[in-house]
Design a protein around this motif. Sequence first.
Motif, PDB file in Angstrom:
ATOM      1  N   ASP A   1     -15.450  12.015  13.979  1.00 47.11           N
ATOM      2  CA  ASP A   1     -14.824  11.523  15.204  1.00 47.11           C
ATOM      3  C   ASP A   1     -14.906   9.997  15.331  1.00 47.11           C
ATOM      4  OD1 ASP A   1     -14.055  14.073  16.077  1.00 47.11           O
ATOM      5  OD2 ASP A   1     -16.044  14.430  16.924  1.00 47.11           O
ATOM      6  N   SER A   2     -15.773   9.366  14.540  1.00 44.42           N
ATOM      7  CA  SER A   2     -15.894   7.909  14.570  1.00 44.42           C
ATOM      8  C   SER A   2     -14.912   7.220  13.613  1.00 44.42           C
ATOM      9  CB  SER A   2     -17.329   7.492  14.208  1.00 44.42           C
ATOM     10  OG  SER A   2     -17.581   7.744  12.837  1.00 44.42           O
ATOM     11  N   ALA A   3     -14.127   7.998  12.897  1.00 41.27           N
ATOM     12  CA  ALA A   3     -13.244   7.452  11.864  1.00 41.27           C
ATOM     13  C   ALA A   3     -12.168   6.543  12.441  1.00 41.27           C
ATOM     14  CB  ALA A   3     -12.604   8.574  11.067  1.00 41.27           C
ATOM     15  N   ARG A   4     -11.973   5.438  11.777  1.00 34.42           N
ATOM     16  CA  ARG A   4     -10.883   4.506  12.066  1.00 34.42           C
ATOM     17  C   ARG A   4     -10.136   4.336  10.752  1.00 34.42           C
ATOM     18  NH1 ARG A   4     -12.276   5.820  16.273  1.00 34.42           N
ATOM     19  NH2 ARG A   4     -13.305   4.649  17.900  1.00 34.42           N
ATOM     20  N   LEU A   5      -9.030   5.034  10.631  1.00 34.81           N
ATOM     21  CA  LEU A   5      -8.303   5.088   9.370  1.00 34.81           C
ATOM     22  C   LEU A   5      -7.090   4.166   9.401  1.00 34.81           C
ATOM     23  CD1 LEU A   5      -8.437   8.970   9.090  1.00 34.81           C
ATOM     24  CD2 LEU A   5      -9.837   7.344   7.802  1.00 34.81           C
ATOM     25  N   ASP A   6      -6.854   3.504   8.274  1.00 38.77           N
ATOM     26  CA  ASP A   6      -5.669   2.651   8.186  1.00 38.77           C
ATOM     27  C   ASP A   6      -4.480   3.468   7.661  1.00 38.77           C
ATOM     28  OD1 ASP A   6      -5.846   2.730   5.337  1.00 38.77           O
ATOM     29  OD2 ASP A   6      -7.021   0.882   5.285  1.00 38.77           O
ATOM     30  N   ARG A   7      -3.336   2.827   7.613  1.00 38.68           N
ATOM     31  CA  ARG A   7      -2.106   3.521   7.196  1.00 38.68           C
ATOM     32  C   ARG A   7      -2.221   4.093   5.781  1.00 38.68           C
ATOM     33  NH1 ARG A   7       3.046   0.972   8.877  1.00 38.68           N
ATOM     34  NH2 ARG A   7       3.677   2.924   9.759  1.00 38.68           N
ATOM     35  N   ASP A   8      -2.814   3.357   4.865  1.00 39.52           N
ATOM     36  CA  ASP A   8      -2.982   3.827   3.492  1.00 39.52           C
ATOM     37  C   ASP A   8      -3.833   5.098   3.472  1.00 39.52           C
ATOM     38  OD1 ASP A   8      -2.960   3.297   0.427  1.00 39.52           O
ATOM     39  OD2 ASP A   8      -5.096   3.510   0.920  1.00 39.52           O
ATOM     40  N   GLN A   9      -4.929   5.106   4.184  1.00 44.29           N
ATOM     41  CA  GLN A   9      -5.802   6.275   4.207  1.00 44.29           C
ATOM     42  C   GLN A   9      -5.113   7.475   4.847  1.00 44.29           C
ATOM     43  OE1 GLN A   9      -8.792   4.033   6.198  1.00 44.29           O
ATOM     44  NE2 GLN A   9     -10.071   3.851   4.376  1.00 44.29           N
ATOM     45  N   LEU A  10      -4.359   7.239   5.905  1.00 44.83           N
ATOM     46  CA  LEU A  10      -3.614   8.329   6.534  1.00 44.83           C
ATOM     47  C   LEU A  10      -2.564   8.905   5.590  1.00 44.83           C
ATOM     48  CD1 LEU A  10      -3.179   6.844  10.113  1.00 44.83           C
ATOM     49  CD2 LEU A  10      -4.599   8.819   9.472  1.00 44.83           C
ATOM     50  N   THR A  11      -1.920   8.048   4.828  1.00 49.05           N
ATOM     51  CA  THR A  11      -0.926   8.513   3.860  1.00 49.05           C
ATOM     52  C   THR A  11      -1.592   9.320   2.760  1.00 49.05           C
ATOM     53  OG1 THR A  11       0.459   6.598   4.347  1.00 49.05           O
ATOM     54  CG2 THR A  11       0.942   7.793   2.319  1.00 49.05           C
ATOM     55  N   ARG A  12      -2.744   8.875   2.287  1.00 48.46           N
ATOM     56  CA  ARG A  12      -3.496   9.623   1.275  1.00 48.46           C
ATOM     57  C   ARG A  12      -3.860  11.013   1.798  1.00 48.46           C
ATOM     58  NH1 ARG A  12      -6.048   6.488  -2.808  1.00 48.46           N
ATOM     59  NH2 ARG A  12      -5.287   4.353  -2.743  1.00 48.46           N
ATOM     60  N   ILE A  13      -4.329  11.062   3.027  1.00 47.12           N
ATOM     61  CA  ILE A  13      -4.678  12.349   3.636  1.00 47.12           C
ATOM     62  C   ILE A  13      -3.439  13.238   3.719  1.00 47.12           C
ATOM     63  CG2 ILE A  13      -5.383  13.443   5.808  1.00 47.12           C
ATOM     64  CD1 ILE A  13      -7.332  11.009   6.150  1.00 47.12           C
ATOM     65  N   SER A  14      -2.322  12.666   4.105  1.00 48.88           N
ATOM     66  CA  SER A  14      -1.082  13.428   4.193  1.00 48.88           C
ATOM     67  C   SER A  14      -0.702  14.021   2.845  1.00 48.88           C
ATOM     68  CB  SER A  14       0.041  12.526   4.704  1.00 48.88           C
ATOM     69  OG  SER A  14       1.263  13.215   4.722  1.00 48.88           O
ATOM     70  N   TYR A  15      -0.802  13.234   1.781  1.00 47.25           N
ATOM     71  CA  TYR A  15      -0.492  13.754   0.444  1.00 47.25           C
ATOM     72  C   TYR A  15      -1.430  14.900   0.072  1.00 47.25           C
ATOM     73  CZ  TYR A  15       2.758   9.925  -0.585  1.00 47.25           C
ATOM     74  OH  TYR A  15       3.817   9.054  -0.577  1.00 47.25           O
ATOM     75  N   LEU A  16      -2.711  14.758   0.363  1.00 44.03           N
ATOM     76  CA  LEU A  16      -3.668  15.822   0.052  1.00 44.03           C
ATOM     77  C   LEU A  16      -3.329  17.102   0.813  1.00 44.03           C
ATOM     78  CD1 LEU A  16      -6.996  13.793   0.098  1.00 44.03           C
ATOM     79  CD2 LEU A  16      -5.834  14.738  -1.917  1.00 44.03           C
ATOM     80  N   LEU A  17      -3.045  16.975   2.090  1.00 43.09           N
ATOM     81  CA  LEU A  17      -2.720  18.149   2.895  1.00 43.09           C
ATOM     82  C   LEU A  17      -1.433  18.806   2.399  1.00 43.09           C
ATOM     83  CD1 LEU A  17      -3.555  16.859   6.491  1.00 43.09           C
ATOM     84  CD2 LEU A  17      -5.006  18.197   4.950  1.00 43.09           C
ATOM     85  N   ASN A  18      -0.467  18.009   2.026  1.00 42.19           N
ATOM     86  CA  ASN A  18       0.795  18.568   1.527  1.00 42.19           C
ATOM     87  C   ASN A  18       0.641  19.197   0.146  1.00 42.19           C
ATOM     88  OD1 ASN A  18       2.946  18.205   3.559  1.00 42.19           O
ATOM     89  ND2 ASN A  18       2.235  16.089   3.459  1.00 42.19           N
TER      90      ASN A  18
END
Length: 119
Positions: free
Chosen positions: A42-59
Amino acid sequence: MGISGLKAAFNILEKWGCNADQMQAILRLPKATFYKYRNDPDSARLDRDQLTRISYLLNMHQALRIVFENPDNVYGFMRKRNHNPYFHGRAPLEVIESGDFAALYETFRRIDSLRGGLW
């Protein structure tokens, strides 16, 4: 998607058999930040690159779940050697653990194409 996506990504990477170093590289998280977010997502502060990486993993995970019914294949696929072009005998996880964004994207594209239009 930020915090819930990060939690899901940690869970998926763990089920793929990733160690902490691999997770840090794939998610592009420095060591201290990785452990902070693992203990308190819950303390995470993610940048656009990290969010995109997460999106690729989830997909990628979603595509594998569509293609395979067996959980061993869904979670084991990333560790299996692949002799198709681009992988050249490496497992998809070996490719993305470099942390290179292009490798993550190209791996996502190839896994997503396995669906072949299956929804």
